[in-house]
Write a protein that holds these residues in place. Structure first.
Motif, PDB file in Angstrom:
ATOM      1  N   MET A   1      10.435  46.689  24.460  1.00  0.00           N
ATOM      2  CA  MET A   1       9.928  47.477  25.579  1.00  0.00           C
ATOM      3  C   MET A   1      10.114  48.963  25.300  1.00  0.00           C
ATOM      4  O   MET A   1      10.945  49.351  24.483  1.00  0.00           O
ATOM      5  N   ASP A   2       9.330  49.789  25.975  1.00  0.00           N
ATOM      6  CA  ASP A   2       9.482  51.219  25.824  1.00  0.00           C
ATOM      7  C   ASP A   2      10.748  51.689  26.533  1.00  0.00           C
ATOM      8  O   ASP A   2      11.083  51.190  27.610  1.00  0.00           O
ATOM      9  N   ALA A   3      11.444  52.632  25.920  1.00  0.00           N
ATOM     10  CA  ALA A   3      12.663  53.150  26.531  1.00  0.00           C
ATOM     11  C   ALA A   3      12.309  53.944  27.780  1.00  0.00           C
ATOM     12  O   ALA A   3      11.346  54.710  27.781  1.00  0.00           O
ATOM     13  N   PRO A   4      13.024  53.736  28.868  1.00  0.00           N
ATOM     14  CA  PRO A   4      12.764  54.526  30.074  1.00  0.00           C
ATOM     15  C   PRO A   4      13.074  55.998  29.809  1.00  0.00           C
ATOM     16  O   PRO A   4      13.815  56.349  28.904  1.00  0.00           O
ATOM     17  N   VAL A   5      12.483  56.844  30.609  1.00  0.00           N
ATOM     18  CA  VAL A   5      12.679  58.277  30.436  1.00  0.00           C
ATOM     19  C   VAL A   5      14.029  58.651  31.041  1.00  0.00           C
ATOM     20  O   VAL A   5      14.131  58.975  32.224  1.00  0.00           O
ATOM     21  N   THR A   6      15.079  58.538  30.242  1.00  0.00           N
ATOM     22  CA  THR A   6      16.425  58.924  30.640  1.00  0.00           C
ATOM     23  C   THR A   6      17.055  59.629  29.459  1.00  0.00           C
ATOM     24  O   THR A   6      16.460  59.722  28.378  1.00  0.00           O
ATOM     25  N   ASN A   7      18.303  60.110  29.620  1.00  0.00           N
ATOM     26  CA  ASN A   7      19.012  60.718  28.505  1.00  0.00           C
ATOM     27  C   ASN A   7      19.953  59.734  27.826  1.00  0.00           C
ATOM     28  O   ASN A   7      20.872  60.127  27.132  1.00  0.00           O
ATOM     29  N   PHE A   8      19.731  58.451  28.014  1.00  0.00           N
ATOM     30  CA  PHE A   8      20.471  57.444  27.263  1.00  0.00           C
ATOM     31  C   PHE A   8      19.876  57.331  25.866  1.00  0.00           C
ATOM     32  O   PHE A   8      18.692  57.616  25.645  1.00  0.00           O
ATOM     33  N   VAL A   9      20.676  56.893  24.898  1.00  0.00           N
ATOM     34  CA  VAL A   9      20.208  56.658  23.533  1.00  0.00           C
ATOM     35  C   VAL A   9      20.564  55.230  23.136  1.00  0.00           C
ATOM     36  O   VAL A   9      21.571  54.671  23.591  1.00  0.00           O
ATOM     37  N   ARG A  10      19.762  54.665  22.307  1.00  0.00           N
ATOM     38  CA  ARG A  10      19.991  53.280  21.876  1.00  0.00           C
ATOM     39  C   ARG A  10      21.081  53.237  20.818  1.00  0.00           C
ATOM     40  O   ARG A  10      21.040  53.972  19.829  1.00  0.00           O
ATOM     41  N   ALA A  11      22.065  52.375  21.031  1.00  0.00           N
ATOM     42  CA  ALA A  11      23.161  52.215  20.070  1.00  0.00           C
ATOM     43  C   ALA A  11      22.859  51.126  19.056  1.00  0.00           C
ATOM     44  O   ALA A  11      23.307  51.181  17.909  1.00  0.00           O
ATOM     45  N   GLY A  12      22.109  50.102  19.480  1.00  0.00           N
ATOM     46  CA  GLY A  12      21.809  48.967  18.632  1.00  0.00           C
ATOM     47  C   GLY A  12      21.664  47.722  19.475  1.00  0.00           C
ATOM     48  O   GLY A  12      21.762  47.753  20.707  1.00  0.00           O
ATOM     49  N   SER A  13      21.436  46.620  18.807  1.00  0.00           N
ATOM     50  CA  SER A  13      21.297  45.372  19.562  1.00  0.00           C
ATOM     51  C   SER A  13      22.668  44.831  19.918  1.00  0.00           C
ATOM     52  O   SER A  13      23.664  45.076  19.225  1.00  0.00           O
ATOM     53  N   LEU A  14      22.688  44.071  21.015  1.00  0.00           N
ATOM     54  CA  LEU A  14      23.946  43.459  21.423  1.00  0.00           C
ATOM     55  C   LEU A  14      24.411  42.451  20.386  1.00  0.00           C
ATOM     56  O   LEU A  14      25.609  42.321  20.120  1.00  0.00           O
ATOM     57  N   GLU A  15      23.458  41.776  19.754  1.00  0.00           N
ATOM     58  CA  GLU A  15      23.801  40.798  18.713  1.00  0.00           C
ATOM     59  C   GLU A  15      24.495  41.477  17.537  1.00  0.00           C
ATOM     60  O   GLU A  15      25.507  40.985  17.015  1.00  0.00           O
ATOM     61  N   GLU A  16      23.932  42.615  17.107  1.00  0.00           N
ATOM     62  CA  GLU A  16      24.553  43.357  15.997  1.00  0.00           C
ATOM     63  C   GLU A  16      25.951  43.834  16.370  1.00  0.00           C
ATOM     64  O   GLU A  16      26.891  43.765  15.556  1.00  0.00           O
ATOM     65  N   LEU A  17      26.097  44.334  17.608  1.00  0.00           N
ATOM     66  CA  LEU A  17      27.408  44.826  18.054  1.00  0.00           C
ATOM     67  C   LEU A  17      28.426  43.696  18.079  1.00  0.00           C
ATOM     68  O   LEU A  17      29.581  43.868  17.650  1.00  0.00           O
ATOM     69  N   LYS A  18      28.009  42.486  18.549  1.00  0.00           N
ATOM     70  CA  LYS A  18      28.932  41.346  18.572  1.00  0.00           C
ATOM     71  C   LYS A  18      29.353  40.965  17.165  1.00  0.00           C
ATOM     72  O   LYS A  18      30.517  40.636  16.908  1.00  0.00           O
ATOM     73  N   ALA A  19      28.396  41.051  16.223  1.00  0.00           N
ATOM     74  CA  ALA A  19      28.701  40.650  14.848  1.00  0.00           C
ATOM     75  C   ALA A  19      29.649  41.635  14.172  1.00  0.00           C
ATOM     76  O   ALA A  19      30.577  41.233  13.447  1.00  0.00           O
ATOM     77  N   LYS A  20      29.456  42.920  14.411  1.00  0.00           N
ATOM     78  CA  LYS A  20      30.278  43.934  13.733  1.00  0.00           C
ATOM     79  C   LYS A  20      31.522  44.338  14.522  1.00  0.00           C
ATOM     80  O   LYS A  20      32.479  44.864  13.957  1.00  0.00           O
ATOM     81  N   GLY A  21      31.493  44.147  15.826  1.00  0.00           N
ATOM     82  CA  GLY A  21      32.639  44.527  16.658  1.00  0.00           C
ATOM     83  C   GLY A  21      32.605  45.970  17.113  1.00  0.00           C
ATOM     84  O   GLY A  21      33.152  46.313  18.153  1.00  0.00           O
ATOM     85  N   ARG A  22      31.956  46.822  16.336  1.00  0.00           N
ATOM     86  CA  ARG A  22      31.873  48.246  16.688  1.00  0.00           C
ATOM     87  C   ARG A  22      30.693  48.895  15.973  1.00  0.00           C
ATOM     88  O   ARG A  22      30.322  48.494  14.865  1.00  0.00           O
ATOM     89  N   LEU A  23      30.118  49.893  16.610  1.00  0.00           N
ATOM     90  CA  LEU A  23      29.035  50.678  16.047  1.00  0.00           C
ATOM     91  C   LEU A  23      29.304  52.152  16.322  1.00  0.00           C
ATOM     92  O   LEU A  23      29.934  52.490  17.327  1.00  0.00           O
TER      93      LEU A  23
END
Length: 594
Positions: A1-23
């Motif tokens: 989906m398109d990112a909403p117009v906010t000042n948030f930034v994408r860190a990564g997928s939740l799956e990737e974060l679960k696999a690595k523990g930290r990003l």
């Protein structure tokens, strides 16, 4: 989906974060650490708040994040530290959208001023230099007025130690200099002052509060009582008397007269420190507000009551009884003040030169002559302070290094005398004798220090001395002066550079700022802070004149005699400043180790 117009930034997928523990999220903002732990997602500034080490190199166990540089530990859920010396890690808002993790790169505290005020109190309470540095920087960056920062430190010092100390004197001296300092030096001045107050209070019993009397006697009675309690060293009674004077609404001038009368019952008490502390407490209240008089003024009573007077010293009794000479002169001056007609007396410099002579009777006669000619106590105080500055300016190299302190004590005492006498502003000539007693004591202390000018040093520029071998450009002179303070025993060079600066017509304010910079980068002692502040205050009395030049030359000679130092405090202040500006000190440490 398109990112909403906010000042948030994408860190990564939740799956990737679960696999690595930290990003680690990087971008225009500071790096953000995103952590997945036991089903929850957290985001922080990736810099350890202690000294900037990357927290992604740390470890997580039982909901606790541990930095691997100095082992600071943090609660994952809140970012709060378990170690007060480390500070809390700023957290970032998080959103999980369609299995993607988004973070908002906002690191500021909800109320930065309140946060850093609390952290400054933590740093003061536990004597944590790095925390103090960051908190002072944080308060200034949050727009907290310097007066508020000074007030916070003063009130902490007044309640956390049973009596005024050198830290509060240093803080007040530096606070007096703030209008002459740059933004960078303002931070350093407040850091040094706060650090020294914290050092004074570390491990000390807190102050015990005392109450004023229920009655409200007049100031004459209170003055009589305070002199009695000081004479018999009854501290509690003396403090309650001072508190009563405050409670009855006495003016700062009346309070100054009250304390000066009791203080000068002992001559040159504690080598002048006792009166200097009293004067600094008054100047402190000028800075933070006289509504705090009941918290601040009683702190100086303990030393005043316990102080040893010079009348107990052999040097003041033999071969000439200087104490008796002072008593006699005070009586005679009382009569002169009652009959003399105060006028526009202006022979301050001439009187100062006589005060430097080696005949105590001639000194007393010169003071009487001045009063007869129209001089008032503040005139005598001004001459005394200039004469004491000349003792430092002419300090001979044949003396031991420790003898600098004798010259310093006389000068800072003379400055305190001058400021207190001006504050009292006596309109009734009958009251002049009490104020002038402190001047007589200062004059005799100056007389006893005459050996410091045997043989006298030369003041640069006198006697036709040329200074053309020195730079002309103001920036080159500034650099040369700071370079002189970088090396030991450059006393005469520092004096010549100051004389060169002034003789070329460069602004004295720029020179004073350079002297301030030289002081603030050092692990300067108590006396160096006193010397600079008293010198700047006395220069203001004389302005850009030959006498004013002599005073700044005296200051430069004293500072050069006590420079350089290890500069450990400057390193701490610099670390705190760079951390607050977003620096990562571990990178420098790694580079240094290569």
């Amino acid at each position: 989906m398109d990112a909403p117009v906010t000042n948030f930034v994408r860190a990564g997928s939740l799956e990737e974060l679960k696999a690595k523990g930290r990003l680690v999220v990087r971008g225009a903002h500071r790096p953000i650490l995103v952590v997945y732990d036991r089903g929850r997602v957290f985001a922080f500034d990736n810099r350890c708040p202690h000294m900037g080490f990357p927290l992604d190199r740390g470890s997580i166990d039982d909901g606790i994040l541990t930095c691997h540089w100095h082992h600071a530990r943090f609660d994952l859920a809140s970012g709060c530290t378990f170690d007060l010396w480390a500070d809390d890690v700023p957290t970032c808002p998080i959103e999980v959208r369609d299995s993607d993790v988004w973070v908002k790169p906002t690191f500021a505290q909800p109320d930065p001023a309140e946060h850093w005020c609390r952290r400054l109190n933590d740093g003061l309470t536990h004597d944590l230099g790095l925390v103090i540095g960051k908190a002072v920087h944080g308060e200034l960056a949050a727009g907290v007025p310097t007066t508020n920062v000074v007030r916070q430190i003063v009130l902490f010092g007044a309640r956390s130690r049973d009596g005024w100390g050198v830290g509060l004197t240093i803080l007040t001296a530096l606070a007096n200099l703030l209008p002459l300092l740059s933004q960078e030096e303002t931070y350093l001045a407040l850091f040094h002052g706060a650090r020294r107050v914290a050092d004074d209070c570390e491990g000390q019993a807190p102050r015990q509060e005392r109450a004023p009397l229920a009655s409200r006697p007049d100031i004459v009675t209170l003055k009589r009582w305070l002199r009695r309690w000081t004479a018999v060293r009854h501290r509690e009674a003396a403090e309650r008397t001072v508190l009563t004077a405050i409670a009855r609404g006495s003016t700062p001038g009346e309070l100054a007269g009250l304390l000066l009368a009791a203080e000068t019952d002992r001559a040159f008490a504690d080598s002048g420190h006792s009166l200097d502390f009293i004067n600094k407490a008054f100047e402190c209240l000028d800075l933070i507000g006289w509504e705090h008089a009941a918290a601040v003024l009683p702190t100086i009573v303990g030393q005043m009551v316990a102080a040893r007077g010079a009348e107990e010293s052999t040097a003041w009794r033999q071969p000439i009884d200087l104490v008796a000479l002072c008593h006699k002169a005070a009586t005679e001056l009382s009569g002169l003040f009652a009959t003399a007609r105060a006028g526009a007396w202006s022979d301050h410099a001439a009187l100062a030169r006589v005060l430097l002579c080696d005949d105590p009777v001639a000194i007393m006669d010169a003071l009487k002559t001045a009063v007869s000619a129209g001089a008032v106590p503040s005139d005598l105080g001004r001459s005394l302070a200039y004469a004491a500055a000349l003792r430092v300016a002419y300090f001979g190299s044949a003396n031991e290094h420790s003898d600098w302190e004798t010259a310093h004590h006389v000068f800072t005492h003379a400055n305190a005398v001058h400021q207190m006498v001006k504050r009292i502003g006596i309109a009734d000539p009958a009251g002049h004798a009490e104020a002038v007693r402190s001047i007589l004591h200062g004059a005799m202390a100056l007389y006893l220090a005459r050996y410091l000018n045997v043989p006298p040093a030369r003041i640069p520029g006198e006697g036709g001395e040329l200074l053309d071998d020195l730079p002309r450009d103001i920036e080159a002179l500034r650099a040369a002066l700071l370079d002189a303070f970088d090396r030991q025993r450059q006393i005469e060079l520092a004096a010549r550079l100051v004389a060169r600066h002034l003789s070329l017509g460069h602004p004295p304010r720029a020179l004073i700022a350079t002297l301030g910079r030289a002081l603030l980068r050092e692990d300067a002692g108590f006396h160096a802070h006193q010397m600079l502040e008293a010198g700047v205050r006395q220069f203001a009395e004389w302005g850009n004149t030959g006498e004013g030049w002599h005073i700044l030359i005296a200051v430069a000679r004293y500072l050069a005699a006590h420079s350089p130092t290890e500069r450990a405090a400057l390193q701490t202040a610099d670390i705190a400043r760079r951390l607050m500006r977003g620096g990562e000190l571990h990178q420098e440490a790694a580079t240094d180790g290569q």
